[in-house]
Write a protein that holds these residues in place. Structure first.
Motif, PDB file in Angstrom:
ATOM      1  N   GLY A 145      11.394  -2.442  -3.096  1.00 57.15           N
ATOM      2  CA  GLY A 145      10.259  -1.960  -2.319  1.00 57.15           C
ATOM      3  C   GLY A 145      10.002  -0.484  -2.563  1.00 57.15           C
ATOM      4  N   ALA A 146      11.072   0.302  -2.724  1.00 58.60           N
ATOM      5  CA  ALA A 146      10.914   1.734  -2.972  1.00 58.60           C
ATOM      6  C   ALA A 146      10.213   1.992  -4.300  1.00 58.60           C
ATOM      7  CB  ALA A 146      12.277   2.418  -2.951  1.00 58.60           C
ATOM      8  N   ARG A 147      10.608   1.254  -5.342  1.00 56.31           N
ATOM      9  CA  ARG A 147       9.966   1.453  -6.637  1.00 56.31           C
ATOM     10  C   ARG A 147       8.509   0.997  -6.595  1.00 56.31           C
ATOM     11  NH1 ARG A 147      10.831  -1.436 -12.467  1.00 56.31           N
ATOM     12  NH2 ARG A 147       9.540   0.032 -13.645  1.00 56.31           N
ATOM     13  N   LEU A 148       8.232  -0.093  -5.909  1.00 56.54           N
ATOM     14  CA  LEU A 148       6.846  -0.539  -5.783  1.00 56.54           C
ATOM     15  C   LEU A 148       6.006   0.520  -5.069  1.00 56.54           C
ATOM     16  CD1 LEU A 148       7.276  -4.314  -4.889  1.00 56.54           C
ATOM     17  CD2 LEU A 148       6.130  -3.373  -6.912  1.00 56.54           C
ATOM     18  N   GLY A 149       6.615   1.240  -4.132  1.00 55.12           N
ATOM     19  CA  GLY A 149       5.903   2.319  -3.462  1.00 55.12           C
ATOM     20  C   GLY A 149       5.533   3.443  -4.405  1.00 55.12           C
ATOM     21  N   THR A 150       6.312   3.628  -5.447  1.00 55.09           N
ATOM     22  CA  THR A 150       5.977   4.615  -6.472  1.00 55.09           C
ATOM     23  C   THR A 150       4.855   4.104  -7.367  1.00 55.09           C
ATOM     24  OG1 THR A 150       8.244   5.460  -6.480  1.00 55.09           O
ATOM     25  CG2 THR A 150       6.891   5.957  -8.408  1.00 55.09           C
ATOM     26  N   LEU A 151       4.916   2.822  -7.702  1.00 56.53           N
ATOM     27  CA  LEU A 151       3.910   2.232  -8.580  1.00 56.53           C
ATOM     28  C   LEU A 151       2.575   2.025  -7.866  1.00 56.53           C
ATOM     29  CD1 LEU A 151       6.175  -0.470 -10.271  1.00 56.53           C
ATOM     30  CD2 LEU A 151       5.430   1.712 -11.259  1.00 56.53           C
ATOM     31  N   VAL A 152       2.646   1.742  -6.561  1.00 55.83           N
ATOM     32  CA  VAL A 152       1.439   1.531  -5.750  1.00 55.83           C
ATOM     33  C   VAL A 152       1.565   2.437  -4.524  1.00 55.83           C
ATOM     34  CG1 VAL A 152      -0.030  -0.173  -4.581  1.00 55.83           C
ATOM     35  CG2 VAL A 152       1.401  -0.885  -6.525  1.00 55.83           C
ATOM     36  N   PRO A 153       1.120   3.672  -4.605  1.00 56.88           N
ATOM     37  CA  PRO A 153       1.359   4.650  -3.531  1.00 56.88           C
ATOM     38  C   PRO A 153       0.860   4.209  -2.156  1.00 56.88           C
ATOM     39  CG  PRO A 153       0.605   5.757  -5.518  1.00 56.88           C
ATOM     40  CD  PRO A 153       0.465   4.299  -5.774  1.00 56.88           C
ATOM     41  N   GLU A 154      -0.184   3.389  -2.120  1.00 57.51           N
ATOM     42  CA  GLU A 154      -0.691   2.942  -0.813  1.00 57.51           C
ATOM     43  C   GLU A 154       0.369   2.191   0.000  1.00 57.51           C
ATOM     44  OE1 GLU A 154      -4.284   2.905  -3.632  1.00 57.51           O
ATOM     45  OE2 GLU A 154      -2.117   2.496  -3.708  1.00 57.51           O
ATOM     46  N   GLU A 158       2.053   4.930   6.224  1.00 54.58           N
ATOM     47  CA  GLU A 158       2.627   4.530   7.503  1.00 54.58           C
ATOM     48  C   GLU A 158       1.517   4.126   8.478  1.00 54.58           C
ATOM     49  OE1 GLU A 158       5.976   4.525   8.479  1.00 54.58           O
ATOM     50  OE2 GLU A 158       6.501   4.897   6.369  1.00 54.58           O
ATOM     51  N   ILE A 159       1.780   3.060   9.232  1.00 56.76           N
ATOM     52  CA  ILE A 159       0.828   2.620  10.247  1.00 56.76           C
ATOM     53  C   ILE A 159       1.560   2.511  11.587  1.00 56.76           C
ATOM     54  CG2 ILE A 159      -0.616   1.361   8.602  1.00 56.76           C
ATOM     55  CD1 ILE A 159       0.735  -1.221   9.646  1.00 56.76           C
ATOM     56  N   PRO A 160       0.862   2.684  12.703  1.00 51.66           N
ATOM     57  CA  PRO A 160       1.515   2.582  14.019  1.00 51.66           C
ATOM     58  C   PRO A 160       2.008   1.161  14.270  1.00 51.66           C
ATOM     59  CG  PRO A 160      -0.612   3.687  14.188  1.00 51.66           C
ATOM     60  CD  PRO A 160      -0.559   3.082  12.821  1.00 51.66           C
ATOM     61  N   TYR A 161       3.106   1.064  15.007  1.00 46.70           N
ATOM     62  CA  TYR A 161       3.668  -0.237  15.390  1.00 46.70           C
ATOM     63  C   TYR A 161       4.130  -0.160  16.836  1.00 46.70           C
ATOM     64  CZ  TYR A 161       6.717  -4.338  15.563  1.00 46.70           C
ATOM     65  OH  TYR A 161       7.303  -5.521  15.909  1.00 46.70           O
ATOM     66  N   GLY A 162       3.768  -1.183  17.623  1.00 44.83           N
ATOM     67  CA  GLY A 162       4.208  -1.221  19.011  1.00 44.83           C
ATOM     68  C   GLY A 162       3.571  -0.154  19.882  1.00 44.83           C
ATOM     69  N   VAL A 163       2.321   0.166  19.609  1.00 45.14           N
ATOM     70  CA  VAL A 163       1.634   1.222  20.367  1.00 45.14           C
ATOM     71  C   VAL A 163       1.625   0.871  21.853  1.00 45.14           C
ATOM     72  CG1 VAL A 163      -0.557   2.418  20.708  1.00 45.14           C
ATOM     73  CG2 VAL A 163       0.210   1.842  18.387  1.00 45.14           C
ATOM     74  N   GLY A 164       1.984   1.830  22.668  1.00 39.51           N
ATOM     75  CA  GLY A 164       1.978   1.640  24.109  1.00 39.51           C
ATOM     76  C   GLY A 164       3.219   0.978  24.665  1.00 39.51           C
ATOM     77  N   THR A 165       4.214   0.742  23.811  1.00 32.31           N
ATOM     78  CA  THR A 165       5.465   0.117  24.262  1.00 32.31           C
ATOM     79  C   THR A 165       6.614   1.117  24.154  1.00 32.31           C
ATOM     80  OG1 THR A 165       6.158  -0.693  22.086  1.00 32.31           O
ATOM     81  CG2 THR A 165       4.622  -2.064  23.335  1.00 32.31           C
ATOM     82  N   SER A 166       7.759   0.730  24.687  1.00 30.25           N
ATOM     83  CA  SER A 166       8.934   1.594  24.638  1.00 30.25           C
ATOM     84  C   SER A 166       9.519   1.687  23.236  1.00 30.25           C
ATOM     85  CB  SER A 166      10.004   1.074  25.604  1.00 30.25           C
ATOM     86  OG  SER A 166      10.379  -0.247  25.254  1.00 30.25           O
ATOM     87  N   TYR A 167       9.137   0.737  22.355  1.00 28.75           N
ATOM     88  CA  TYR A 167       9.672   0.748  20.999  1.00 28.75           C
ATOM     89  C   TYR A 167       8.619   1.193  19.971  1.00 28.75           C
ATOM     90  CZ  TYR A 167       7.494  -3.897  21.272  1.00 28.75           C
ATOM     91  OH  TYR A 167       6.623  -4.944  21.481  1.00 28.75           O
ATOM     92  N   ALA A 168       7.613   1.928  20.416  1.00 26.93           N
ATOM     93  CA  ALA A 168       6.551   2.390  19.515  1.00 26.93           C
ATOM     94  C   ALA A 168       7.140   3.207  18.365  1.00 26.93           C
ATOM     95  CB  ALA A 168       5.543   3.217  20.293  1.00 26.93           C
ATOM     96  N   THR A 169       6.657   2.922  17.177  1.00 27.26           N
ATOM     97  CA  THR A 169       7.130   3.635  15.993  1.00 27.26           C
ATOM     98  C   THR A 169       6.069   3.481  14.899  1.00 27.26           C
ATOM     99  OG1 THR A 169       8.966   3.840  14.419  1.00 27.26           O
ATOM    100  CG2 THR A 169       8.372   1.618  15.113  1.00 27.26           C
ATOM    101  N   THR A 170       6.445   3.728  13.671  1.00 27.13           N
ATOM    102  CA  THR A 170       5.547   3.475  12.541  1.00 27.13           C
ATOM    103  C   THR A 170       6.264   2.577  11.539  1.00 27.13           C
ATOM    104  OG1 THR A 170       6.293   5.443  11.328  1.00 27.13           O
ATOM    105  CG2 THR A 170       4.370   5.684  12.797  1.00 27.13           C
ATOM    106  N   GLN A 171       5.460   1.870  10.766  1.00 28.33           N
ATOM    107  CA  GLN A 171       5.974   1.028   9.692  1.00 28.33           C
ATOM    108  C   GLN A 171       5.190   1.315   8.435  1.00 28.33           C
ATOM    109  OE1 GLN A 171       5.597  -3.066  10.897  1.00 28.33           O
ATOM    110  NE2 GLN A 171       7.684  -3.156  11.704  1.00 28.33           N
ATOM    111  N   SER A 172       5.863   1.168   7.297  1.00 30.96           N
ATOM    112  CA  SER A 172       5.151   1.322   6.030  1.00 30.96           C
ATOM    113  C   SER A 172       4.336   0.067   5.749  1.00 30.96           C
ATOM    114  CB  SER A 172       6.129   1.569   4.888  1.00 30.96           C
ATOM    115  OG  SER A 172       6.940   0.430   4.686  1.00 30.96           O
TER     116      SER A 172
END
Length: 395
Positions: A145-154, A158-172
């Motif tokens: 997955g890391a190498r694919l992130g280099t080949l396809v930068p998009e 990072e996008i929001p995850y769990g907005v408005g919850t106690s476990y809110a964070t971001t995910q790639s």
């Protein structure tokens, strides 16, 4: 009314020893035979696959499983029952995919697109990134997955995850997209970076699974489960597959499952022609099975092989069964590996074994522990889901 055939707990344990290839006389020569015997090998913890297979091979080693997964392509790692990663043989893969995975994959794609849209990434953007990811894998052959992130930068966005919850964070983006593509069967997890205990797998393109009608696939999967785990209850099959009640009933009817009476008075099912007793293994047997082993996790109703008094030490807070010691079809204790590689175990409960068998049990378990240490060698195993006894023994 004709009485239902009866299958008692002793017969269920005999079937387990024979059909799950745990009694030494019934062990297999090939990894593929093991996968077929237990239908699906839990793969959430990568080491479970190798430990479960080796426990059932006449000549235990990690090499045959690596060859089957990464060279011969006779086994495949895929999402299956209960949204969980499994390793299955090539014949079972399309059955699992059509019966179970596709429905979950569709839900996961809808959830992914909604999350991306909420972050300002529309369906067109997602389609373009998806096409570029698949093209990059076609060129690279295999990539993390890391190498694919280099080949396809998009993919690194990072996008929001769990907005408005106690476990809110971001995910790639890659975390969500690669998971969905894997569930849909477009890509597959290949050889990991590091040893067979690593979960950092490389991804590769995957040939499409043979599409099957859902009802036919569910009947086929139910028949496979009954052949290996029968008799089992409808509740057992519902839990194991993650299907709904109607799907379970339809699948049992479609494979002409035969109702039998279990020792506790409940109703179980077997395949047609499987009512007669299976001969128990000729010799008493012991086994050391890893956390999440398919035998330990094969039924929801477990009293006939796993006493309630033992579960506090051998089950984690999420219901995952840790490393277990078996004697003649019952869980009787647990084991762990220490930092120096020593395999240690403990038998639990006064009712775990007959006191008259104590010396035989100790001797048989010691043989299995040495067998395990012999093939594992310098590899160190820490279960992903740790239980109280495993923590205590390993310290």
């Amino acid at each position: 009314m004709t009485a239902r055939p009866r299958i008692d707990d002793e017969q269920r344990r005999a079937r387990l020893g024979v059909r799950h290839l745990l009694a030494p006389a019934h062990r297999a020569d090939r990894t593929e035979d093991v996968a077929g015997a237990v239908v699906a090998l839990h793969a959430t913890d990568p080491s479970t696959v190798f430990l479960s297979v080796a426990a059932r091979l006449r000549a235990p080693s990690a090499a045959p499983t690596e060859q089957a997964l990464y060279e011969d392509d006779t086994l495949v790692r895929m999402h299956g029952m209960r949204h969980t990663l499994f390793v299955v043989d090539e014949a079972a893969a399309p059955v699992v995919h059509s019966s179970t995975t596709l429905k979950v994959a569709a839900r996961e794609r809808r959830s992914m697109l909604a999350a991306f849209a909420a972050a300002g990434l529309d369906a067109g953007w997602t389609a373009r990134v998806e096409d570029r990811t698949l093209a990059a894998l076609a060129d690279a052959g295999e990539a993390t997955g890391a190498r694919l992130g280099t080949l396809v930068p998009e993919l690194r966005q990072e996008i929001p995850y769990g907005v408005g919850t106690s476990y809110a964070t971001t995910q790639s983006v890659s975390m969500r997209l690669l998971r969905v593509l894997g569930m849909e069967g477009a890509i597959v997890r290949r050889r990991p970076v590091g040893s067979w205990t690593s979960s950092q797998h490389q991804w590769a393109l995957h040939r499409p699974y043979l599409p099957l009608p859902v009802a036919d696939a569910q009947a086929a999967l139910a028949a496979r489960w009954l052949a290996s785990y029968g008799p089992g209850t409808a509740e057992d099959l519902k839990w194991w597959t993650g299907w709904g009640v109607r799907e379970v009933r339809a699948a049992l009817a479609a494979c002409d499952a035969v109702a039998v009476e279990l020792e506790d008075g409940g109703e179980g099912y077997v395949l047609p022609g499987d009512v007669e007793a299976v001969a128990a293994p000729a010799e008493p047997w012991a086994a050391l099975l890893p956390s999440l082993d398919p035998t330990a996790m094969g039924w929801q109703q477990r009293d006939w092989y796993f006493g309630a008094a033992l579960r506090g030490e051998l089950v984690d807070r999420s219901g995952n069964i840790g490393p277990t010691v078996w004697w003649n079809g019952r869980i009787v204790g647990g084991w762990a590996q220490r930092a120096d590689g020593e395999i240690v175990w403990e038998l639990l409960g006064a009712d775990a074994t007959d006191p008259a068998d104590a010396a035989s049990v100790e001797e048989a378990v010691a043989v299995e522990a040495e067998r395990l240490r012999g093939w594992v060698g310098d590899v160190r195993i820490t279960p992903r889901f740790r239980t109280p006894l495993e923590r205590r023994l390993s310290s």
